[in-house]
Design an enzyme around this catalytic site. Structure first.
Site, mmCIF file in Angstrom:
data_model
loop_
_atom_site.group_PDB
_atom_site.id
_atom_site.type_symbol
_atom_site.label_atom_id
_atom_site.label_comp_id
_atom_site.label_asym_id
_atom_site.label_seq_id
_atom_site.Cartn_x
_atom_site.Cartn_y
_atom_site.Cartn_z
ATOM 1 N N GLY B 287 0.829 -1.203 0.000
ATOM 2 C CA GLY B 287 0.000 0.000 0.000
ATOM 3 C C GLY B 287 0.867 1.258 0.000
ATOM 4 O O GLY B 287 1.957 1.284 -0.575
ATOM 5 N N SER B 288 0.380 2.258 0.718
ATOM 6 C CA SER B 288 1.036 3.575 0.635
ATOM 7 C C SER B 288 2.440 3.622 1.211
ATOM 8 O O SER B 288 3.187 4.568 0.927
ATOM 9 C CB SER B 288 0.167 4.619 1.336
ATOM 10 O OG SER B 288 -1.011 4.794 0.598
ATOM 11 N N THR B 289 2.812 2.644 2.017
ATOM 12 C CA THR B 289 4.197 2.655 2.521
ATOM 13 C C THR B 289 5.178 2.547 1.345
ATOM 14 O O THR B 289 6.310 2.993 1.436
ATOM 15 C CB THR B 289 4.462 1.486 3.498
ATOM 16 O OG1 THR B 289 3.982 0.286 2.905
ATOM 17 C CG2 THR B 289 3.784 1.699 4.826
ATOM 18 N N PHE B 290 4.684 1.985 0.224
ATOM 19 C CA PHE B 290 5.556 1.795 -0.933
ATOM 20 C C PHE B 290 5.858 3.123 -1.644
ATOM 21 O O PHE B 290 6.777 3.193 -2.467
ATOM 22 C CB PHE B 290 4.899 0.809 -1.904
ATOM 23 C CG PHE B 290 5.865 0.188 -2.863
ATOM 24 C CD1 PHE B 290 6.866 -0.650 -2.428
ATOM 25 C CD2 PHE B 290 5.780 0.461 -4.224
ATOM 26 C CE1 PHE B 290 7.771 -1.203 -3.311
ATOM 27 C CE2 PHE B 290 6.674 -0.093 -5.123
ATOM 28 C CZ PHE B 290 7.671 -0.932 -4.663
ATOM 29 N N LYS B 291 5.091 4.168 -1.289
ATOM 30 C CA LYS B 291 5.357 5.496 -1.878
ATOM 31 C C LYS B 291 6.761 5.964 -1.500
ATOM 32 O O LYS B 291 7.316 6.855 -2.140
ATOM 33 C CB LYS B 291 4.304 6.494 -1.408
ATOM 34 C CG LYS B 291 2.942 6.266 -2.057
ATOM 35 C CD LYS B 291 1.870 7.115 -1.435
ATOM 36 C CE LYS B 291 0.498 6.727 -2.015
ATOM 37 N NZ LYS B 291 -0.612 7.205 -1.195
#
Lengths: 116, 577
Positions: B287-291
């Protein structure tokens, strides 16, 4: 033949000490030597047997001590394990909270001191 | 007179001597064959007839935490065995043994009637049971000491440590990974029957014990991580959770917690699902941690500056016919805002700028798609498809952490790379080995590769601190410290429908503290929390609590100078005893 009979009767009448002295005087040097050698050998044999018994006895002692050491080492390890179990933080924390009514320090309650 | 015998005496004596010599020769030859040529074979056969060799579990090494606190130990425990051939009355013997060992009589009887020369009745019994069996003095039945593994801290770090089976062979975790070091030389006992018919035994030969292991984990940090994770999983009604605490500069895993946990002493009665080390076996869409990876690529390639503006499209953008939405509408925003408020629309736009080949190159460079190489068994490599297999949607989906699966360990390794100034460090769980001869061998940090420059790492740190100071990660804010991190809430794929579930999510927070001189990288993952759950509301507070107590414990005071922190690092160094 007659003097021999007499001398025999005289020998029978002599006291034991006198006979022994005479017998001693009568020991040839070779016999003495053999007796000394035999005595030394006997003493050596006795010493050998004695030290062999000592070795066996000490061997048993070492075995006993070794077993005691192993047992104590095991006991020590067991006690260390028990100490580790008792020091389990989950257990200590539960005890501190439930029995002693302790709580986590709030922010600002921990003050770091500088080492002098 | 002599002539009447016919043969001269000397000749007769000579004949007799020759005969005797011949007989002696035969006896001598036979002796030579028995004593010299066949000595070993016959000796072994003879020993086999009155001696029995009993192989037992080797003396396994002890496992300590980084400060020398005992976590696992092997103690001698008695095991009950029998030589069925020597048992006089199998029925009576079985009945008496069954009473003491609390085993079915029939089971013991079957063993005692076996045609095997040696059978185990029960291994590693309690001391009281051993004493009772010894008192019975049953012919053909004996006791032999065997190493038994004890886990005094019960479920502490169970997934990391793993466990060893009844034969003292490592079956999971570090017990399995370091089997060769932990296990000692082969150990056996020789049993023989004495004059009274009892079995006596002695250790066949001295064997070397296994090496002792010092792990990178710290019992206190591990306890805090487990306690806070358990509380969060319980509070949110989640299915499971994972928390990892790592030193971002050395890759040392200071704590690795999974919830639910299990007790390694009772591993046989625990479901394999509970025993799985989810931190490295279960891949999730991050999810957004991959940003974080997207931002690193964009900044390193100078495609984006922190204050560049992006239009939020009022909260929705269409990519290849699929609408990607933000959880709240945004207008114009800086790249800092894109990260701080975790805008999916902004991330998709940044992803388009980076492009698929370049993005893929950074994804693999950060270690996704391959195992981290951690010294633990069962690591999953996660999945990242090559750009040629990407659809029109893939770049957009990857920009927000979908169409990729990664383990929690891969995520914290990537975040640690940003924390330490740009180097991907291999995570590790073993700090040192103490060999039986007393020598100590320490492991060293291993830098896999540089993934971004230190300048990019600094810029990214300043952006990530804003996530916590004013963005989605405010739940991780820790008074007195600057925290850098990223939240993530990933929808889970529903296996039945093949679509993303509207209700099942994984909540993440991954970050490091203090941001200016990171001592701790922490990842928290909560799987399927119930109700309305976000990474910032479910996982970030767990990060905060773990960080708070760990920094207190490490005597890392709030708002500090780097020199002072450097001076105090020694306090966490291992102690060998």
């Amino acid at each position: 033949m007659a003097p021999e009979v007499r001398s025999g009767s005289i020998q029978q009448e002599l006291p034991f000490g006198v006979r022994a002295r005479r017998a001693k005087r009568g020991l040839s040097p070779e016999l003495k030597q053999k007796l000394i050698v035999c005595g030394v050998l006997l003493l050596g044999l006795l010493f050998y047997v004695w030290q062999h018994i000592q070795v066996v006895r000490l061997g048993y002692q070492i075995e006993r001590h070794r077993a005691a050491q192993a047992s104590l080492t095991q006991e020590g390890k067991g006690l260390r394990m028990e100490l580790s179990r008792l020091r389990s933080l989950k257990r200590v924390e539960e005890f501190a909270r439930r029995e002693l009514g302790m709580v986590n320090p709030r922010p600002g309650q921990i003050i770091q001191l500088e080492e002098p | 007179m002599t002539a009447s015998f016919g043969t001269p005496p000397r000749a007769r004596i000579a004949v007799l001597a020759v005969l005797l010599a011949a007989l002696l020769g035969v006896v001598g030859a036979r002796l030579y064959v028995i004593q010299i040529i066949r000595h070993e074979r016959l000796g072994t056969r003879a020993e086999g007839q009155y001696e029995r060799r009993i192989p037992v579990a080797a003396k396994r090494g002890t496992i300590y935490d980084r400060r020398g606190r005992m976590l696992v130990i092997t103690l001698d425990a008695a095991s009950v065995f029998a030589h069925p051939g020597l048992v006089q009355d199998p029925s009576a013997t079985a009945t008496r043994l069954a009473r003491v060992l609390k085993l079915p009589v029939r089971e013991i009887q079957a063993k005692l009637r076996s045609d095997q020369p040696f059978v185990w009745i029960q291994r590693q019994v309690d001391p009281e049971q051993a004493e009772a069996v010894s008192r019975l003095s049953l012919p053909g039945v004996g006791l032999v000491p065997e190493g038994k593994r004890y886990y005094p801290k019960k479920d502490l770090a169970a997934h990391l440590i793993g466990f060893a089976g009844v034969d003292n062979r490592g079956l999971e975790g570090l017990e399995l990974a370091y089997e060769r070091l932990l296990t000692g030389g082969p150990r056996s006992f020789v049993s023989r029957v004495d004059a009274r018919g009892s079995i006596v035994f002695r250790e066949s030969k001295e064997t070397h014990p296994g090496a002792d292991l010092y792990l990178t984990i710290d019992e206190v940090i591990q306890h805090v991580a487990e306690r806070e994770l358990d509380a969060a999983v319980r509070r949110s009604g989640a299915r499971a959770g994972t928390a990892i605490v790592m030193d971002p500069t050395t890759g040392e895993i200071l704590a690795l917690a999974n919830s639910p946990a299990y007790n390694p002493s009772a591993y046989a009665s625990t479901s394999p699902a509970f025993r799985r080390n989810r931190a490295l076996t279960d891949p999730y869409e991050p999810g957004s941690t991959f940003k974080l990876v997207l931002a690193a690529a964009a900044l390193e390639e100078r495609l984006v500056r922190p204050d560049d503006l992006f239009y939020g499209e009022e909260g929705a953008i269409e990519v290849a016919g699929v609408t990607i939405r933000d959880h709240e509408k945004h207008g114009w925003m800086t790249f800092r805002d894109v990260m701080a408020f975790s805008s999916n629309v902004g991330a998709v736009k940044v992803g388009m700028k980076v492009g698929k080949e370049r993005f893929y190159s950074y994804i693999t460079s950060f270690g996704f798609g391959v195992p981290t190489g951690v010294d633990l068994p069962g690591e999953n490599h996660g999945v990242i498809r090559q750009p040629r297999h990407w659809s029109q949607l893939s770049l957009g989906a990857l920009s927000i952490g979908h169409e990729i699966s990664a383990t929690a360990l891969q995520m914290i390794s990537a975040m640690s790379a940003v924390a330490n100034g740009g180097s991907l460090i291999r995570p590790r769980a073993l700090l040192a080995v103490r060999h039986p001869d007393g020598s100590v061998e320490e492991t060293r940090p291993l830098a896999v590769r540089r993934v971004i420059s230190s300048e990019t790492a600094r810029t990214l740190t300043s952006i990530l601190t804003e996530v916590v100071e004013r963005g989605t990660g405010q739940g991780a804010a820790l008074p007195g410290y600057r925290v850098a991190g990223k939240t993530g809430t990933a929808q889970k794929l529903d296996r039945e429908t093949g679509r993303y579930s509207p209700t099942k999510v994984v909540a993440f927070f991954v970050g490091y503290v203090p941001a200016e001189d990171p001592r701790l990288a922490i990842l928290v993952m909560v799987d399927e929390p119930q109700g309305i759950a976000w990474g910032g509301t479910v996982a970030a507070p767990v990060f905060r609590e773990i960080a708070r107590e760990t920094l207190n414990y490490l005597a890392s005071p709030p708002v500090t100078s780097p020199e002072r922190v450097a001076g105090r690092r020694d306090e966490a160094s291992p102690r060998f005893n």
